[in-house]
Scaffold this motif. Structure first.
Motif, PDB file in Angstrom:
ATOM      1  N   ILE A 118       7.699   0.935  22.240  1.00 55.46           N
ATOM      2  CA  ILE A 118       6.626   1.607  21.514  1.00 55.46           C
ATOM      3  C   ILE A 118       6.383   0.851  20.221  1.00 55.46           C
ATOM      4  CG2 ILE A 118       6.024   3.711  20.229  1.00 55.46           C
ATOM      5  CD1 ILE A 118       7.810   5.263  22.229  1.00 55.46           C
TER       6      ILE A 118
ATOM      7  N   MET B 151       3.529   9.503  22.084  1.00 56.40           N
ATOM      8  CA  MET B 151       3.992   8.144  22.368  1.00 56.40           C
ATOM      9  C   MET B 151       5.259   8.149  23.219  1.00 56.40           C
ATOM     10  SD  MET B 151       1.731   6.123  21.014  1.00 56.40           S
ATOM     11  CE  MET B 151       2.457   4.491  20.859  1.00 56.40           C
TER      12      MET B 151
ATOM     13  N   ASP C  82      -4.384   7.558  26.492  1.00 56.78           N
ATOM     14  CA  ASP C  82      -3.186   7.798  27.304  1.00 56.78           C
ATOM     15  C   ASP C  82      -3.524   8.217  28.721  1.00 56.78           C
ATOM     16  OD1 ASP C  82      -3.897  10.024  25.385  1.00 56.78           O
ATOM     17  OD2 ASP C  82      -2.697  11.170  26.826  1.00 56.78           O
TER      18      ASP C  82
END
Length: 286
Positions: free
Chosen positions: A144, A132, A97
């Motif tokens: 997602i 997420m 991320d």
């Protein structure tokens, strides 16, 4: 970046009234498909992606953003799955991320729609969903994707909890193509996903010509209304086999998007990239 296993844990085949596309095209073509599969250019306004997409397994495989965009152009890819996290049951999670922002910004500037995907562990699903959702909001992702497979067998309550946290998100489930072979997977609990992404790999090329239709039929029966299958692009697949299974999948009808697993293998083979480039999804590129 850190490497993760080359293959996802699950396979699609032996253990280890769909809408007609011709009719759709006759009554409105791309406009009807747009209603079914979301906005143009891959669904940047929400809904399912459209056209051809690919999964990036690791940012370490992606090269520079410009190089990734060039490969997308070469193959006619209009949407992409960027990795966020690969959770581990005991060991440290593999995280991407902090590495995807530059890719997301460049891809979006190039009019390539960005989704994110991750691999959750049942006992760690709360931290998974929080990461997420936060990552999606930060980079402005179109959706997602939850890639859930063997670790989720028998974890129905945890699956229901994870699905509930996705309420209000544009999300998809990626899992076994041969859903009929895995009854202990929590299909019902995940079926609130607006989009189902069966992994129609047929890695050994022995599941028969009707396999894509059988897979998609079962996913629809399980409650996944919009289907956007993922096909294989590993070294097990020849370019001819890749084109063949893509044609058989599209022929099922009502398919507005396909993706391939994964960019690492496509990047290594001009033949496999040529196979993706040769695939056309009727109405989806309009």
């Amino acid at each position: 970046g850190p490497r993760r296993p080359r293959k996802r844990g699950g396979y699609d085949g032996k253990r280890d009234n769909p809408m007609n596309l011709t009719a759709l095209l006759a009554i409105g073509g791309a406009a009807v498909l747009a209603l079914l599969f979301g906005g143009g250019g891959g669904g940047s306004g929400g809904g399912a992606p459209r056209g051809k997409g690919l999964f990036v397994r690791s940012t370490g495989h992606a090269g520079s953003p410009d190089a990734l965009i060039a490969r997308c152009r070469e193959m006619g890819v209009t949407w992409i799955m960027l990795p966020v996290i690969w959770q581990k049951p005991a060991a440290a999670d593999i995280r991407y991320d902090g590495k995807i922002d530059q890719y997301a910004a460049a891809l979006k500037a190039a009019k390539i729609v960005v989704w994110i995907w991750g691999w959750p562990e049942p006992l760690k699903h709360k931290s998974f969903s929080a990461l997420m959702i936060a990552t999606s909001a930060r980079i402005g992702a179109a959706g997602i994707c939850i890639n859930a497979e063997k670790p989720w067998f028998g974890h129905n309550a945890h699956a229901a909890e994870l699905a509930a946290t996705m309420n209000g998100q544009n999300w998809a489930l990626s899992s076994y193509g041969g859903a009929y072979n895995f009854p202990s997977f929590p299909w019902a609990e995940f079926s609130s996903a607006p989009i189902g992404m069966p992994q129609i790999y047929d890695t050994k090329h022995n599941l028969g010509d009707g396999y894509p239709a059988k897979s998609i039929k079962k996913w629809r029966e399980l409650g996944y209304k919009t289907i956007a299958p993922t096909l294989g692009a590993s070294s097990a697949h020849s370019p001819a086999q890749m084109v063949d299974i893509a044609k058989r999948t599209i022929a099922v009808g009502g398919i507005g998007a396909l993706s391939w697993w994964d960019f690492y293998h496509l990047n290594q083979s001009s033949g496999r990239r040529g196979a993706v480039a040769a695939v056309t999804i009727p109405g989806a590129e309009a």
